[in-house]
Design an enzyme around this catalytic site. Structure first.
Site, short mmCIF file in Angstrom:
data_model
loop_
_atom_site.label_atom_id
_atom_site.label_comp_id
_atom_site.label_asym_id
_atom_site.label_seq_id
_atom_site.Cartn_x
_atom_site.Cartn_y
_atom_site.Cartn_z
N ASP A 207 51.17 38.67 43.60
CA ASP A 207 50.44 37.27 44.31
C ASP A 207 50.46 36.75 42.50
O ASP A 207 49.17 36.84 41.94
CB ASP A 207 49.28 37.79 45.25
CG ASP A 207 49.05 36.48 44.77
OD1 ASP A 207 49.59 35.25 44.55
OD2 ASP A 207 48.22 36.42 46.14
N ARG A 381 32.89 29.46 38.40
CA ARG A 381 33.80 29.83 37.81
C ARG A 381 33.87 28.73 37.28
O ARG A 381 33.74 27.41 38.04
CB ARG A 381 34.67 29.71 39.57
CG ARG A 381 35.17 31.25 39.91
CD ARG A 381 36.12 31.26 40.66
NE ARG A 381 36.99 30.32 41.37
CZ ARG A 381 37.87 30.70 42.11
NH1 ARG A 381 38.86 31.60 41.73
NH2 ARG A 381 37.96 29.51 42.60
#
Length: 406
Positions: A207, A381
């Site tokens: 992925d 993040r």
């Protein structure tokens, strides 16, 4: 995990803002920012949704008004709608280290994960009854892998990427791994893990959602079997833009998709009741392409013309290094902990900081024009997209974070 050594705000290191200006002035990629629609905010959420490339609105207006409005059905041929999945796949290919003819665009990441995992199990054959999945993966990948295991009669075994070499064996059919961990930004060893999977006689599925467009991937070089990825993060394709599926050329004639649709038929307009898979990567297609989103993505990918991924990677590492230096200099001691590896070989293009009141902190950062995101329960993040993020952005983000936390 590694702690950021921090100093109180009152002891800011002088010269960081000046250094940021100097580094932006000498940055060979700085001019690319003009290819995007941006404002004065510091946008550090491109690892969730990339910024809008400036060429997209006019392109979509043409698709809607002329290609659809005037040409209508003729656009499937005259405007190249029918071949868009393969054509756009070939535009993505250089960004992930793939030769043409191995990537098809369409459907969501989740759908393509399903195709890839079930396809890998079918390639492995009946003698292998176990699927390994990254235990730290983005939740949907785990859900899809579990469903694929149930449907194929295999056992699902969650393991961390570090545990994969020891977990592999004669029972292993396929291994599904994330190239970059979505939460901490840790970059996993794609070459080494792919080689280990192959040595065990299994198939590797990667992925690439958090790596494509941020760093070199090397799918062909490292012999990856199948890979999937979204296009709305570092590839800037827009919200919900179609994902892509990579099938290594040597496997294409044996790739048996679990979702055989009419557009992956060898004769799609023959309308025969029996299915015969198309040749090449086209057999990864399913239904009618989502043309509006797909052509928006095609226009978005034009920002990559003349941009080497290696230069993007170099700037990404420089940006994240500089941001961490600024955090160390500005943020009050003990308020944050860095979850992202400091070693370049283990870092993607984001910085994740653990903070007790992270949700509230991110809201206040956004109010002050520094846009990152929050992952429960305690992670801030900050995604660094080198095409449009500069060193002054990194310095400002760290400084505002310190002011919010002070």
């Amino acid at each position: 995990m590694s702690d950021v050594v921090t100093e109180p705000v009152s002891r800011q290191v002088p010269g960081l803002a000046a250094e940021a200006r100097e580094r932006d002035a000498s940055d060979e990629l700085a001019g690319l920012r003009a290819r995007f629609v941006l404002d004065d905010a510091v946008y550090l959420d491109g690892n969730s949704l990339g910024a809008l490339p400036a060429a997209v609105p006019d392109r979509i207006a043409d698709v809607v008004r002329r290609q659809w409005g005037e040409l209508r059905i003729r656009s499937w041929e005259e405007s190249g709608w029918w071949t868009a999945p393969e054509r756009i796949g070939d535009r993505i290919a250089p960004l992930v280290g793939a030769a043409p003819g191995q990537i098809v665009v369409g459907d969501s990441t989740s759908v393509n994960v399903f195709k890839a995992v079930v396809g890998a199990v079918r390639l492995a054959g009946d003698g292998r009854d176990e699927i390994l999945v990254d235990a730290t993966t983005f939740p949907t990948d785990g859900y899809i892998a579990a469903s694929a295991a149930r449907l194929t009669g295999r056992t699902l075994r969650p393991v961390t990427p570090a545990q994969v070499p020891d977990a592999l064996g004669p029972r292993t059919a396929a291994v599904l791994l994330n190239h970059v961990d979505y939460r901490a930004g840790r970059l996993h060893d794609l070459p080494g893990l792919t080689a280990a999977v192959h040595e065990a006689g299994a198939y590797a599925v990667w992925d690439l959602c958090h790596s494509a467009g941020a760093l070199p991937v090397g799918l062909d070089e490292h012999g990856v079997d199948l890979a999937v990825g979204c296009t709305y993060k570092y590839l800037n394709g827009g919200p919900g833009s179609p994902a892509y599926l990579y099938v290594r050329r040597g496997l294409q004639d044996r790739f048996d998709s679990p979702l055989p649709g009419w557009t992956s038929h060898a004769e799609p307009f023959g309308m025969t009741p029996e299915y015969e898979a198309a040749s090449g990567v086209r057999r990864g297609r399913v239904g009618t392409p989502d043309i509006l989103s797909m052509l928006a993505l095609e226009a978005a990918l034009e920002v990559w013309e003349g941009v080497p991924v290696e230069a993007v990677r170099a700037k990404s590492l420089a940006l994240t290094d500089f941001f961490l230096r600024c955090v160390t200099a500005y943020v009050p001691e003990g308020r944050v902990e860095c979850l992202t590896p400091l070693a370049h070989a283990e870092r993607g293009s984001q910085v994740a900081l653990r903070c007790d009141d992270a949700g509230d902190v991110m809201k206040r950062l956004i109010e002050r024009g520094v846009i990152g995101d929050f992952r429960a329960p305690d992670v801030l993040r900050f995604g660094f997209t080198p095409l449009y993020v500069g060193f002054a952005d990194a310095e400002r983000a760290a400084r505002v974070l310190a002011e919010v936390l002070a």
